[in-house]
Design an enzyme around this catalytic site. Structure first.
Site, PDB file in Angstrom:
ATOM      1  N   HIS A  45       0.763  -1.194  -0.057  1.00 38.75           N
ATOM      2  CA  HIS A  45      -0.076  -0.015  -0.011  1.00 38.75           C
ATOM      3  C   HIS A  45       0.772   1.417  -0.014  1.00 38.75           C
ATOM      4  O   HIS A  45       0.538   2.172  -0.712  1.00 38.75           O
ATOM      5  CB  HIS A  45      -0.781   0.144   1.187  1.00 38.75           C
ATOM      6  CG  HIS A  45      -1.987  -1.153   1.415  1.00 38.75           C
ATOM      7  ND1 HIS A  45      -1.710  -2.161   2.159  1.00 38.75           N
ATOM      8  CD2 HIS A  45      -3.117  -1.285   0.608  1.00 38.75           C
ATOM      9  CE1 HIS A  45      -2.948  -2.888   2.060  1.00 38.75           C
ATOM     10  NE2 HIS A  45      -3.670  -2.484   1.325  1.00 38.75           N
ATOM     11  N   GLU A 156      -1.534  -3.908  -8.847  1.00 41.38           N
ATOM     12  CA  GLU A 156      -1.635  -4.846  -9.983  1.00 41.38           C
ATOM     13  C   GLU A 156      -1.722  -6.414  -9.233  1.00 41.38           C
ATOM     14  O   GLU A 156      -1.847  -7.276  -9.692  1.00 41.38           O
ATOM     15  CB  GLU A 156      -0.334  -4.691 -10.606  1.00 41.38           C
ATOM     16  CG  GLU A 156      -0.452  -3.834 -11.896  1.00 41.38           C
ATOM     17  CD  GLU A 156       0.833  -3.791 -12.712  1.00 41.38           C
ATOM     18  OE1 GLU A 156       0.478  -3.483 -13.925  1.00 41.38           O
ATOM     19  OE2 GLU A 156       1.960  -4.635 -12.497  1.00 41.38           O
TER      20      GLU A 156
END
Ligand code: PAF
Length: 288
Positions: A45, A156
């Site tokens: 993150h 992704e």
């Protein structure tokens, strides 16, 4: 859970306050980046926040464990909620604002809107979690409408989700540039995920096989082996290691549509979801 005002960065759960802050930035001509999350933040993150900071002048991160994307019996209640630690990480990453709305504000009584997404949402995750992308689409559409970012970064690691959001934004004419963030991995190749925290020590050491199996699948495809044979090998290996295999597939990288039979002659992606005990792991890799 902490009061938002005591966190080490600017934080709010109030829509008007969020809108005032963002409007103020925009009046000054600043570009606004957005990273939506469900919290339990890890280095993956934080790399999305770093990418948003590269591409925009101010960055908003949201933390909201979205009930709409969990089916009954899934891990909504167990999902880790670590607001204090998350806020410290966001502050360290120099995120400009944390938006942490509450469920009753996002989904007030009588909330009845639904978003149905197809295209890249067909198959893969949808075959096993049919509620998932509708729940993700509605919350992301609401968050986009609330934050009004110029860019938004999606990892992704959730490749199908990234494509679903990119298509949704195009289809709904939302003026938001959707930017992919690369998957971060542990030293042994396991993709970082908030759900890795559920793994026992033994499951954690087995989990690395997912990366190995996908890497071997990718290498076979790059050697020109037809995808049916390469997929068969990957599925056989995974069946020996994991408690359950939801899917291991090669798909068109842009649309996630099935590939023509035989060797892979176009940009492709291998994607997988497997189970170790009660933990579902997903991962994917580019081919070529
Ligand atoms: O990827 C996630 O963490 C979630 O699906 C998202 C995009 C924050 C929507 O709840």
């Amino acid at each position: 859970m902490s009061e938002l005002s005591s966190l080490p960065l600017a934080a709010t759960n109030d829509l008007s306050a969020l809108r005032r802050t963002v409007a103020d930035w925009k009046l000054k001509g600043l570009q606004v980046g957005f990273v939506p999350t469900m919290g339990a933040l890890h280095e993956g993150h934080l790399s999305l926040i770093a990418l948003a900071k590269e591409k925009a002048d101010r960055v908003v991160a949201s933390i909201f464990v979205n009930p709409a994307q969990f089916a009954p019996g899934e891990d909504f209640d167990a999902y880790p909620r670590t607001l204090d630690a998350d806020a410290a990480k966001l502050a360290h990453a120099e995120c400009d604002l944390l938006y942490a709305p509450v469920a009753s504000d996002m989904y007030p009584d009588g909330f009845s809107a639904r978003l149905s997404v197809e295209g890249p949402a067909r198959g893969l995750e949808t075959d096993f979690r049919p509620h998932f992308f509708g729940g993700v689409a509605i919350v992301v559409a609401k968050l986009f409408n609330r934050v009004q970012p110029d860019i938004a970064v999606f990892g992704e690691k959730d490749y199908q989700q990234f494509l679903v959001i990119r298509h949704m934004v195009r289809d709904l004419d939302l003026p938001i540039n959707i930017i992919p963030g690369e998957t971060l991995r542990e030293r042994d190749g396991l993709a970082l995920s908030s759900r890795n925290a559920y793994l026992s020590a033994q499951e954690r050491s087995t989990a690395t096989s997912l990366n190995e199996i996908l890497a071997a699948f990718t290498a076979d495809l790059e050697k020109g082996i037809d995808w049916e044979t390469a997929q068969g090998k990957a599925l056989a290996k995974a069946a020996n290691v994991f408690d359950r295999v939801d899917y291991i597939e090669a798909r068109c990288a842009e649309t996630l549509s099935p590939l023509p039979a035989g060797p892979v002659l176009q940009p492709a992606r291998v994607l997988a979801a497997v189970w170790l005990g009660k933990t579902r792991l997903i991962d994917n890799m580019p081919v070529g």
